[in-house]
Each structure stands twice: as C-alpha cells, then as structure tokens.
Design an enzyme around this catalytic site. Structure first.
Site, PDB file in Angstrom:
ATOM      1  N   ARG A   1       4.404 -73.652 -88.571  1.00 51.80           N
ATOM      2  CA  ARG A   1       3.675 -72.850 -89.556  1.00 51.80           C
ATOM      3  C   ARG A   1       4.484 -72.617 -90.830  1.00 51.80           C
ATOM      4  O   ARG A   1       3.924 -72.573 -91.920  1.00 51.80           O
ATOM      5  CB  ARG A   1       3.249 -71.525 -88.911  1.00 51.80           C
ATOM      6  CG  ARG A   1       2.103 -71.705 -87.901  1.00 51.80           C
ATOM      7  CD  ARG A   1       1.991 -70.522 -86.956  1.00 51.80           C
ATOM      8  NE  ARG A   1       0.819 -70.581 -86.087  1.00 51.80           N
ATOM      9  CZ  ARG A   1       0.748 -71.295 -84.963  1.00 51.80           C
ATOM     10  NH1 ARG A   1       1.776 -72.039 -84.580  1.00 51.80           N
ATOM     11  NH2 ARG A   1      -0.357 -71.284 -84.222  1.00 51.80           N
TER      12      ARG A   1
ATOM     13  N   GLY B   1       0.007 -81.478 -80.436  1.00 61.85           N
ATOM     14  CA  GLY B   1      -1.316 -80.876 -80.525  1.00 61.85           C
ATOM     15  C   GLY B   1      -1.382 -79.800 -81.582  1.00 61.85           C
ATOM     16  O   GLY B   1      -2.412 -79.632 -82.252  1.00 61.85           O
TER      17      GLY B   1
ATOM     18  N   SER C   1      -7.370 -69.282 -77.820  1.00 62.86           N
ATOM     19  CA  SER C   1      -6.572 -70.422 -78.263  1.00 62.86           C
ATOM     20  C   SER C   1      -6.041 -70.147 -79.658  1.00 62.86           C
ATOM     21  O   SER C   1      -6.809 -70.061 -80.622  1.00 62.86           O
ATOM     22  CB  SER C   1      -7.418 -71.705 -78.278  1.00 62.86           C
ATOM     23  OG  SER C   1      -6.718 -72.740 -78.948  1.00 62.86           O
TER      24      SER C   1
ATOM     25  N   ASP D   1       2.331 -71.567 -72.026  1.00 63.07           N
ATOM     26  CA  ASP D   1       3.354 -72.612 -72.063  1.00 63.07           C
ATOM     27  C   ASP D   1       4.453 -72.383 -71.033  1.00 63.07           C
ATOM     28  O   ASP D   1       5.202 -73.312 -70.705  1.00 63.07           O
ATOM     29  CB  ASP D   1       3.982 -72.701 -73.456  1.00 63.07           C
ATOM     30  CG  ASP D   1       3.026 -73.280 -74.484  1.00 63.07           C
ATOM     31  OD1 ASP D   1       2.133 -74.052 -74.090  1.00 63.07           O
ATOM     32  OD2 ASP D   1       3.164 -72.953 -75.669  1.00 63.07           O
TER      33      ASP D   1
ATOM     34  N   LYS E   1      -3.130 -79.943 -71.398  1.00 62.58           N
ATOM     35  CA  LYS E   1      -1.887 -79.931 -72.163  1.00 62.58           C
ATOM     36  C   LYS E   1      -1.352 -81.359 -72.259  1.00 62.58           C
ATOM     37  O   LYS E   1      -2.100 -82.319 -72.075  1.00 62.58           O
ATOM     38  CB  LYS E   1      -0.877 -78.981 -71.493  1.00 62.58           C
ATOM     39  CG  LYS E   1      -1.254 -77.507 -71.621  1.00 62.58           C
ATOM     40  CD  LYS E   1      -1.125 -77.057 -73.067  1.00 62.58           C
ATOM     41  CE  LYS E   1      -1.313 -75.583 -73.233  1.00 62.58           C
ATOM     42  NZ  LYS E   1      -1.120 -75.140 -74.638  1.00 62.58           N
TER      43      LYS E   1
ATOM     44  N   ARG F   1      -1.105 -79.982 -66.318  1.00 57.35           N
ATOM     45  CA  ARG F   1       0.084 -79.289 -65.814  1.00 57.35           C
ATOM     46  C   ARG F   1      -0.127 -78.644 -64.449  1.00 57.35           C
ATOM     47  O   ARG F   1       0.846 -78.311 -63.771  1.00 57.35           O
ATOM     48  CB  ARG F   1       0.578 -78.265 -66.840  1.00 57.35           C
ATOM     49  CG  ARG F   1       1.306 -78.929 -67.999  1.00 57.35           C
ATOM     50  CD  ARG F   1       1.927 -77.937 -68.946  1.00 57.35           C
ATOM     51  NE  ARG F   1       2.638 -78.642 -70.010  1.00 57.35           N
ATOM     52  CZ  ARG F   1       2.900 -78.131 -71.206  1.00 57.35           C
ATOM     53  NH1 ARG F   1       2.503 -76.898 -71.500  1.00 57.35           N
ATOM     54  NH2 ARG F   1       3.552 -78.832 -72.101  1.00 57.35           N
TER      55      ARG F   1
END
Length: 431
Positions: free
Chosen positions: A27, A94, A167, A314, A341, A345
């Site tokens: 970012r 992603g 999300s 995560d 992911k 996962r």
C-alpha cells in the site's frame, strides 16, 4: 530441497526483528505512486510479491529508487501514469492484482494483467463484480481468473456495497476505485477486515470515514507524499511466536511488530489457547507497534469460528501447527477462504502435518486438529513440500523443530514471496 533444522535441547533463544509488513509495503508503494511529491519508505519488505507491485509502477512510468529496505518514490499523481509497453506481471501476488484492479480502473489506456501459474488459478470475480457496478471495464479469463485486461475508462460512479465476505483485498479495491469516482462510495462490513488502506489514505492527506461498520469515501483531492515507516509483519512474526511457544526451553522476543487490531487475531487466538504473551507497546504516530516476548508453555484446544478468521486468516496454518501440540481438540470452521489462497491451505496443512504424525480431520470450511500429538517421521526421513506456498513452507520449517527424525523440505524457494531470509533468521535463534 533442503534438510530442515531440529531444535537443540536449549530451544530457541534471542531477540530478533522480522521483515517489514507485506500488506503495508504494498500500500505504501501504491499511495506513493499516486501522490504528488516524494514518498520515502523505510523497513520496506523486499519480497517477491511486493517487488512485483514495484515493477508494475515502474512500467507505468513512476520513478522509484530502491536500495535495501529503503525506497523513494517520486509521485506525480495517477493522471501522469503512462501506457505500459508490456503486460503488468503480478507474479504470485493476489494483493497486487486485486488492489490494482481498483486503483487502475480509471485510466485512459488498456493494461493486460498476468500472473504465475498459482495466481492464475485464484478467483478474481469477487473484485471484478463490484468494480463493474462502478463502471470499471475489466475482462478476465473464462474461469474469472488471470490473465485479464483493465480496459480504458474515463468514468467511475460511487456505489453502496454490502460485503458478502470479509476481505480486505476486495474492500481495498473498491476504496481505491471510490477515491476516483463521482459521488460517495459506501462499503458495509459485517465483520471488520484489516484497515491498512483506510489508515494510509488518511496519512497521505485523504478523507475517509468509518462508523458502525460503514466505510465512506469520496473523490479525493491531491494526495501528498509522506515518510512511511513499515512495522515488522505480524504474519511473519507469528511463525516465531508459535515456535517459541511449542519448542521446549525457548524464549524469544520479536521487535517492532505491527499490532493493528484488525491484524492481531493470531495473538488473540493464542491467548485463548492459554498462551502467556508479553506485549510491550511502543509509542508511535502510525500503525500500532509492540515488542512481543514468548516462552515455551502448554496450550489448550479451542474453537475458531468465522468471526475469528478475518484478523487471522494468514496465520491459520501456523495456528494449526500450534494446535497439534495443545491439550484437546481445536476446531476451525468458517475458513472457506483458506481454499483459495496460494494453495488450498486446508488441504495442504493437513497433507504436510499428517506426514509427520499429526492427527487432523478435514472439514469443508476448516479442520479438526486433535491435539497432544508428538510429531515424528514415520521412517528414516520425511519429505515435506511447500506446494509453492510461502506460508506452508514456513509452517513446515517450524514443525521440523519439534519433529523426531530428519525432515526435508522441497519448494523452499516459495518462502521468499513474503520472507526472504526466513531460514537464516531461524538458524540464528537456535541455541
């Protein structure tokens, strides 16, 4: 292919610093590129994912200087981007793909987006659909995956969007488009996701409000370049936090870790498992920071539900490893997001940990981990696989610390997606 380390009797000990936060590094590049003036970033994460974001902006004509963990961006605003001469390569990222679909959706030229084999299987429809409601023109493959094209577009309109899932990537894509749209854009979140985009927009002089789960943004005036200090990544620190908890005779301190309350789910879950974690907060004007100290101790199984997932999604692979050593069962549900992911996962966590003796049952949206299971290789050695997923590779390395027998890892190169030097840092805290 490498042989993984087994912890010595004295465990893991020392004071360490993990690399900069991946989400914030992405970012900082994006806002620096669209701001006017110079943005300086320190403790920048030089991982594969973030370097792909940097490469995108260089291809769009942004002047970026980079040396080690320091970056300087000379921004001239988004209207000075130039048409790229080649497809924009997202690699395995992603975050790059989804956020840039929003940020670049109002430019006067076409841009093709490509990614590696893994990224090209990940769903992008969840981003394309709300952006299309705003007027963005984005085409994807037949399966709604990369490769794709962001088509030339000169108009976006604000929308009100009720997030169907929590999300941060989808939310951020909409916000980055909403910053360029006519009228207000409102996002309704039932469960809060990480808020790095909102925080950074304010830091660059933008305006955004968040109240009672409703985030509102309008077309922004000129943003101004800033000095950004990136905190150490809590997702990377999580591997050492769990290692310190489950490896006998260990005591570790991880310095300057970002403890943003929308990202600290791993700490909250471990505390619910009974972990004593010393959090020494550091005064800062930016993202909240702390030094985190852990020592080896007993854990208990817990139930992890959909409300816990957004702030710890995560970290669930390393939480699953911790749960194998806890007393009782740990049940994870509401984690369908794990299936899309870098790998599935749920499947890869179960595949790898059961190779070394873990007892885990798969659920459609999670897993049941039966705790108190000593880890050991079934024969002379065990061959674990990252499956091209950085977090699975790191989970395997931490599991090897407490596994009886020789453990070999293949696909270790994937770890550099988020943590170059992870295995070297792990070796430094081996007593």
């Amino acid at each position: 292919m490498i042989k993984l380390l087994h912890a010595e009797k004295n465990g893991l000990r020392g004071v360490m610093t993990v690399p900069g936060d991946k989400s914030i590094s992405h970012r900082a590049l994006m806002f620096g590129a669209i701001a006017d003036g110079v943005t300086e970033i320190e403790n920048f994460l030089t991982s594969d994912d973030v370097l792909h974001t940097m490469g995108v902006f260089k291809n769009l004509g942004v002047e970026i200087w980079h040396e080690g963990t320091n970056v300087r961006i000379t921004g001239q605003g988004i209207n000075h981007f130039v048409k790229p001469e080649k497809p924009l390569d997202m690699g395995n990222s992603g975050t790059s793909t989804r956020l840039l679909m929003g940020l670049l959706s109002r430019l006067p030229f076409d841009m093709q987006l490509i990614g590696d084999q893994s990224l090209s299987k990940r769903p992008m429809k969840r981003v394309r659909q709300p952006l299309a409601l705003m007027g963005a023109k984005i085409s994807l493959s037949e399966n709604e995956t990369l490769p794709g094209t962001i088509h030339a577009n000169d108009h976006l309109s604000g929308i009100t969007y009720d997030m169907p899932i929590a999300s941060a990537q989808v939310k951020s894509a909409i916000l980055l488009a909403g910053m360029q749209a006519e009228g207000e854009t409102k996002i309704i979140e039932k469960i809060a996701s990480r808020d790095h985009t909102e925080r950074m927009l304010r830091q660059f002089g933008g305006e955004i409000t968040s109240k009672n789960g409703v985030i509102t943004v309008s077309k922004q005036p000129k943003l101004i370049g800033q000095k950004i200090s990136v905190p150490s990544d809590i997702s990377s620190a999580a591997f050492f936090i769990v290692a310190g908890l489950i490896t006998p005779n260990s005591k570790l301190t991880i310095k300057n870790v970002g403890i943003n309350p929308t990202r600290d789910g791993v700490l909250q879950l471990l505390k619910r498992m009974g972990a004593e974690i010393l959090i020494t907060e550091i005064t800062t004007s930016g993202e909240p920071l702390a030094d985190i100290t852990v020592h080896a101790q007993n854990l208990n199984g817990i139930n992890i539900t959909s409300r816990d997932i957004p702030s710890a999604v995560d970290e669930l692979p390393i939480i699953a490893l911790a749960a194998t050593q806890a007393t009782g069962d740990t049940v994870i549900t509401g984690a369908e997001e794990l299936r899309v992911k870098e790998t599935d996962r749920i499947a890869t966590v179960i595949s790898e940990l059961t190779k070394i003796g873990a007892d885990i049952d798969a659920l459609p949206d999670g897993m049941i981990i039966h705790g108190g299971t000593p880890l050991r290789v079934p024969e002379e050695s065990a061959l674990l696989d990252s499956h091209g997923d950085h977090r699975i590779g790191m989970m395997n390395a931490i599991a090897a610390l407490i596994t009886a027998g020789d453990v070999v890892l293949t696909g270790e190169d994937a770890i550099s997606v988020s943590y170059p030097g992870f295995l070297e840092d792990l070796s430094r805290v081996m007593v």
